[in-house]
Design an enzyme around this catalytic site. Structure first.
Site, PDB file in Angstrom:
ATOM      1  N   LYS A   1      34.698   1.473  48.121  1.00 44.55           N
ATOM      2  CA  LYS A   1      35.368   1.139  46.864  1.00 44.55           C
ATOM      3  C   LYS A   1      35.863   2.383  46.123  1.00 44.55           C
ATOM      4  O   LYS A   1      36.785   2.303  45.316  1.00 44.55           O
ATOM      5  CB  LYS A   1      34.464   0.287  46.001  1.00 44.55           C
ATOM      6  CG  LYS A   1      34.290  -1.085  46.635  1.00 44.55           C
ATOM      7  CD  LYS A   1      33.533  -2.071  45.811  1.00 44.55           C
ATOM      8  CE  LYS A   1      33.482  -3.414  46.507  1.00 44.55           C
ATOM      9  NZ  LYS A   1      32.659  -3.407  47.747  1.00 44.55           N
TER      10      LYS A   1
HETATM   11  C1  LIG Z   1      32.823  -4.426  48.772  1.00 44.83           C
HETATM   12  C2  LIG Z   1      32.298  -4.149  50.123  1.00 44.83           C
HETATM   13  C3  LIG Z   1      32.680  -4.911  51.265  1.00 44.83           C
HETATM   14  C4  LIG Z   1      33.609  -6.107  51.161  1.00 44.83           C
HETATM   15  O1  LIG Z   1      34.935  -5.760  50.858  1.00 44.83           O
HETATM   16  P1  LIG Z   1      35.936  -6.840  50.279  1.00 44.83           P
HETATM   17  O2  LIG Z   1      37.161  -6.105  49.896  1.00 44.83           O
HETATM   18  O3  LIG Z   1      35.242  -7.455  49.090  1.00 44.83           O
HETATM   19  O4  LIG Z   1      36.182  -7.849  51.360  1.00 44.83           O
HETATM   20  C5  LIG Z   1      32.173  -4.541  52.500  1.00 44.83           C
HETATM   21  N1  LIG Z   1      31.310  -3.501  52.632  1.00 44.83           N
HETATM   22  C6  LIG Z   1      30.906  -2.772  51.569  1.00 44.83           C
HETATM   23  C7  LIG Z   1      29.942  -1.655  51.791  1.00 44.83           C
HETATM   24  C8  LIG Z   1      31.381  -3.051  50.279  1.00 44.83           C
HETATM   25  O5  LIG Z   1      30.952  -2.315  49.241  1.00 44.83           O
END
Ligand SMILES: *Cc1c(COP(=O)(O)O)cnc(C)c1O
Length: 465
Positions: free
Chosen positions: A112
């Site tokens: 993120k």
């Molecule tokens: C947020 C997240 C996901 C999922 O991603 P999306 O965009 O919500 O599908 C997968 N792995 C990790 C470690 C995350 O923080």
């Protein structure tokens, strides 16, 4: 570039407008009015470029004239200078046709950061040009809070206040938030659970007077700019491995559908992606949709991959818009039905359209641990539980001669217990995570009460003026 709502009735906005708005006023999500188109030569021209320069070329059509070129280039350079790997999102080869695309070299060691580091800077720039300030309030059960704090810390025009349930996040997660000592950051531990934190945030947003007086905002995952920022690493990785002159597929551990939708967007821009694979844990609403047109809400089960423990994938509406041939009224009707009945199906033609690009598979916690163990034994590489689900899904749908790239979404050190269980060895703790154990923590403990939180947000906002 103009943006339109997936539900067809909100006004269209430019990039700056969708950045600040997040959700559209008709409840829909913003998408580009048309997909920008890159030729094969446009992709070939990206070979050898660094990450920030690639990001500039790939995202420029989406930003349009909202931000001047020099300023935007500088913002991108600054955003990705915070990553601790010189290629920002490095590729690690695991097998002859198999790679991991490491997206976790940012400040909080999860993917993120790639979008939020850019978003925080874009917000700050646009707000200062408009002479505005905002307060961001959010609730977190773990990782999103720290990524948001790192994105907003030390920004002149943003105050950020993050609530976490007292004693219910892991120590590492809490310390990643509470050891940020910036004057515009406030951490609050609520005496209650995550739902109590979320209820307080909802109450704050529902209070019109409060909302306006502090200019309340959120950095949620439906913001178009987050999807846009994530398109970049798919292009960057594919080009590095030889695209558009080599066949590429991606496998992506999926929760809210934001990350995999960004890959789909890259495909719509002309990047030849052979296949997109979605990995689910036992919260498998997406897998049920792609397998049998059954998108029905069930209760959330906690798993070893908590960032994918969700009921409804909010970004899925963007794909629905494409499956309904961009008919906003039809999407609005489908979403209304989904909300009232808790389930949705799209019919055979649209399902087949979706399956032309996507496959999906679910995996249990046992399978996840077994995959971490097996990959470690075979290659020495340690995956976090989310990445392991991407790995399992990628292998299930791999084709000889097509390069399969797994999105590695979190650093294994963030999931110490699972790694220890799978490999019988504790993961190496990177410097960035080790550091948070040395710093003093700062946070306030408050009862589960919205008015107490409001007082804190007022104080924080006033202190910045
Ligand atoms: C947020 C997240 C996901 C999922 O991603 P999306 O965009 O919500 O599908 C997968 N792995 C990790 C470690 C995350 O923080």
């Amino acid at each position: 570039m103009k943006y339109i709502s997936t539900r067809g009735s909100a006004p269209s906005l430019d990039f700056e407008g969708v950045l600040l708005a997040g959700l559209a006023t008709d409840g829909g999500l913003y998408v580009p009015e048309t997909w920008p188109s890159f030729s094969k030569d446009d992709f070939r021209a990206l070979r050898g470029l660094g990450y920030a320069e690639t990001a500039y070329r790939v995202t420029k059509p989406f930003v349009g004239n909202s931000i001047s070129e020099d300023v935007y280039q500088q913002i991108l350079t600054d955003s990705y200078a915070t990553f601790d790997h010189s290629s920002v999102t490095p590729l690690i080869q695991l097998d002859s046709d198999l790679w991991a695309l490491e997206l976790f070299h940012g400040p909080t060691l999860a993917f993120k950061d790639v979008a939020l580091q850019l978003l925080g800077r874009l917000f700050d720039h646009v707000l200062s040009r408009r002479g505005q300030k905002i307060a961001i309030v959010g609730a977190t059960s773990g990782d999103t809070g720290s990524a948001a704090i790192e994105a907003c810390r030390d920004r002149d025009n943003i105050a950020i206040c993050i609530l976490h349930p007292k004693g219910r996040t892991s120590e590492a997660q809490r310390r990643q938030m509470t050891t940020v000592h910036s004057p515009n950051v406030q951490n609050i531990a609520i005496e209650g659970d995550f739902d109590a934190c979320q209820d307080i945030v909802k109450e704050l947003f529902a209070d019109g007077e409060f909302r306006e007086s502090v200019n309340l905002s959120a950095v949620n995952s439906i913001n178009w700019a987050r999807v846009m920022a994530q398109i970049v690493y798919y292009v960057y990785a594919a080009v590095r491995l030889g695209a558009p002159d080599r066949e590429i597929a991606f496998s992506i551990p999926t929760g809210n559908f934001g990350n995999v939708f960004a890959a789909y967007a890259a495909h719509r821009m002309g990047l030849p992606i052979k296949h997109l694979v979605i990995g689910s844990n036992s919260n498998d609403i997406l897998t049920r949709f792609f397998e049998s047109d059954d998108m029905s809400i069930k209760g959330v089960q906690p798993t070893l991959s908590p960032s994918m423990d969700i009921q409804v994938s909010s970004n899925f509406e963007r794909l629905l818009f494409e499956l309904y041939h961009r008919d906003g009224d039809a999407v609005a009707a489908a979403m209304k039905q989904f909300r009232s009945e808790g389930k949705l199906s799209v019919g055979e033609d649209r399902l087949n359209l979706a399956r032309a690009n996507f496959s999906a598979a679910r995996f249990s916690d046992e399978e996840t641990l077994a995959e971490i163990r097996e990959v470690h034994e075979k290659t020495g590489y340690v995956m976090d539980p989310h990445t392991a689900i991407g790995s399992l899904a990628g292998k299930k749908f791999s084709n000889t001669g097509v390069a399969m790239i797994i999105a590695a979404t979190a650093h294994p050190a963030k999931f110490k217990e699972a790694i220890l269980k799978a490999t019988e060895k504790a993961p190496k703790i990177p410097h960035r995570l080790a550091k948070v154990y040395e710093k003093e923590e700062r946070f306030k403990v408050l009862p589960s009460d919205a008015s107490a939180v409001k007082t804190e947000v007022y104080k924080l906002v006033e202190s910045l003026q």
